[in-house]
Write an enzyme that holds these catalytic residues in place. Sequence first.
Site, PDB file in Angstrom:
ATOM      1  N   TYR A 694       0.784  -1.234   0.000  1.00 33.47           N
ATOM      2  CA  TYR A 694       0.000   0.000   0.000  1.00 33.47           C
ATOM      3  C   TYR A 694       0.819   1.288   0.000  1.00 33.47           C
ATOM      4  CZ  TYR A 694      -4.030  -2.950   0.923  1.00 33.47           C
ATOM      5  OH  TYR A 694      -5.008  -3.907   0.820  1.00 33.47           O
ATOM      6  N   LEU A 695       2.083   1.241   0.335  1.00 34.49           N
ATOM      7  CA  LEU A 695       2.888   2.454   0.425  1.00 34.49           C
ATOM      8  C   LEU A 695       3.770   2.588  -0.813  1.00 34.49           C
ATOM      9  CD1 LEU A 695       3.979   2.343   4.181  1.00 34.49           C
ATOM     10  CD2 LEU A 695       2.111   3.648   3.141  1.00 34.49           C
TER      11      LEU A 695
END
Length: 759
Positions: A694-695
């Site tokens: 997600y990052l």
Amino acid sequence: MPVLSSSDDEIPLAQRASVPAPPARAPSTHAQVTTNVNPNHNRSVENKSQIERPVAAPAPPATKPTADDGSSDDDDVPLAQRGVKTEGVNGSGHAAKPPAVTQAAKPPTVTPKPMLGGGFKMSKRPVTLPAKPSSRLDSSSDEVDSRSLAVRREGLERERREREEEERRRKALKRAKMERIHARALELEKLEKAAKKAKLKAKRAKMERSDRPKTEVKRPKINRSEGYVKKGAVIMWKTLEHNGVVFPPPYEPHGVPLTYDGQDVKLLPHEEEIAGFFAVMKDTDYAQKAVFVKNFMDGFKEALANGPHAFITDFRKCDFTKIEEKKRIKAEKDKAEEMYTWATIDGRREKVGNFRIEPPGLFRGRGEHPKMGKIKRRVMPEDITINIGKDARVPPPPPGHSWKAVIHNDTATWLAGWNDVINVKDWKYVQFGATSTVKAESDQKKYEKARSLHKFIEKIRADYKRNMQSESREMAQLAVTTYLVDKLALRAGGEKDEDLADTVGVCTLRAGHIKFMEDNVIEFDFLGKDSIQYLQQHKIDEVAYKCLQRFVKDKGPDVDIFDLIDPSKVNAHLQTLMPGLTIKVFRTYNASITLDSLLADTDTNLTTLQKKAKYDAANKEVAILCNHQKGVSKAHDEQMGSRKQITDMKKNKDDKNQKKKLTALKERAAKLAIQMEMKEELKTVSLGTSKINYLDPRITLSWCKRHEVPPPTVFTKALIDKFHWAMDCDMDFKFTEPKATDARPSSGGGGGNDDDDDE
């Protein structure tokens, strides 16, 4: 009452039939009806409402009376004498019974009168006739009686109509009430059916699976399997070559017995293999879980059934300590497996990821999975579908076997796939490795899509704020789910089979999962992905709060809050707001922009260790936002204890050797103190999941360049290899434009399941 008689009154009735009719003669005074002119006569008639008049009756045939002809004992008594009887004295001189008074509702009883001249037989019974018009003398009283009767009849008719009308109204009210009750019952039944829909569907699917042969596994629609091409899919390659997959070696029995009820039992090879599955896990936490043990024992007894060891049925009597499972994985890669680690796509040699087929064993699952402990059978070549180029050499299966299918799907980049042996709806793949160009391009496109969301975010937020007030219930539900995905980063969620863990997302939240608090605060309590409990309170928008209250009204705790939508509808709605927008893109955007905002105020004067602590704290906020949690490891307390001993070493100032190293010990103690503090704070939070999925790695790497922090400080070697494409990013990289800092959602968490796996 006057008695009417005739000339033959002296003849008994029994003898009249044989007496010839006498010649006609003038009527006598006994043959006349004497009219009583007494003024009281009409009053008596009014009271009795009847007139007795003689009526002639035909003479019956001359037959002998019998017991059934209706005659009586006074047939031989003359009528003249009978008249005396009616006046009050019978033939024996006793008082006769008074005549019965006829009620007004009955017609008058008239005593038969013989015709003038005789020639017929009088009937002994009175004949009931309709009342004749009254004579001149009583006409006025009859008219009054008729009018009174008409008025009474009209009144009775009116009362009857009123009663009927009242009865109709009462029945109409009762019918309307029953219809309302029936409608409410139908509504409740509909809600109950909706609550049981998933369970019934799961049971039907389970029955269908049990009826199908094991080799004929029906692949669900969501799986990209053999020949499946997604609409609008992009061609990913022109040529594709690889060597297939590596299967685990066949089981080799070791002959170590199982101890059952104190006696050693030498098992058959296939029984011994299953016993070994549990033996290697008997010292783990799984072996202490009742569900795990039950599922294992069910599979073990099934393998023992119809064999010589079917008597082994009680787990408490089993002792697995003598069985040892030797590890067959070598420290160095076998040269025979080297050929499976590479594949060629469009002429480029790329690394393959998980080319080994998972060996048989006991299913563990994530969290409190209801299937933990079930026996995973061996995956055979007949379960494998190979995806390869048309002109490439098809890798040969093991001797004596064949592939399930060989396809040439150039819109997919997986090399092989099969249905999971436990969760048959799950499709497992062999794909290119994390360091491959294929994966790098996929990751870069994913994060660029999330970055582009910032250009549409204000429009999307204005849209769901407006639609939350829509009269359309479905549109309002779409708006509220979009709001929760944006503000709380919840996963999508989807229908679950009955035998799967009851994990939910935003689309599958039920009324029992939320609790309304004061000041627009809602408490969420449900199981997220990997059966991790999501228990948090959030203050939300007032309109969204009222919408949720409306959605849960009159619903039981097991009924879906958003009963008109599903993840496909939500994603379809999002794509009308931005091309390619999905719930997972929203989660990626929220996670990345949160990290970017929290790292913006890092102090440049901090030490490298302190900067790492700053980064970990920001990463922790992202993990909480996405509900990436974990259990506390067994080694945590031991590690904390050993580090505390090291920090306490500086307190012993009497040690001469320690005085010489005091400076080094102080520095080491300071580092350990920071590490202990961070380790304690992060013991229930998983930082790796958000880093991997997600990052945007460019946020981390540009931060490292600005603050002179080596990338291995925050990234593992595997992540550095995975994100090699981001290593040359600019040190001033921003996930969004400067104004994006105020678009960060409120801190919260997410739970549930979406179609993408979070590794």
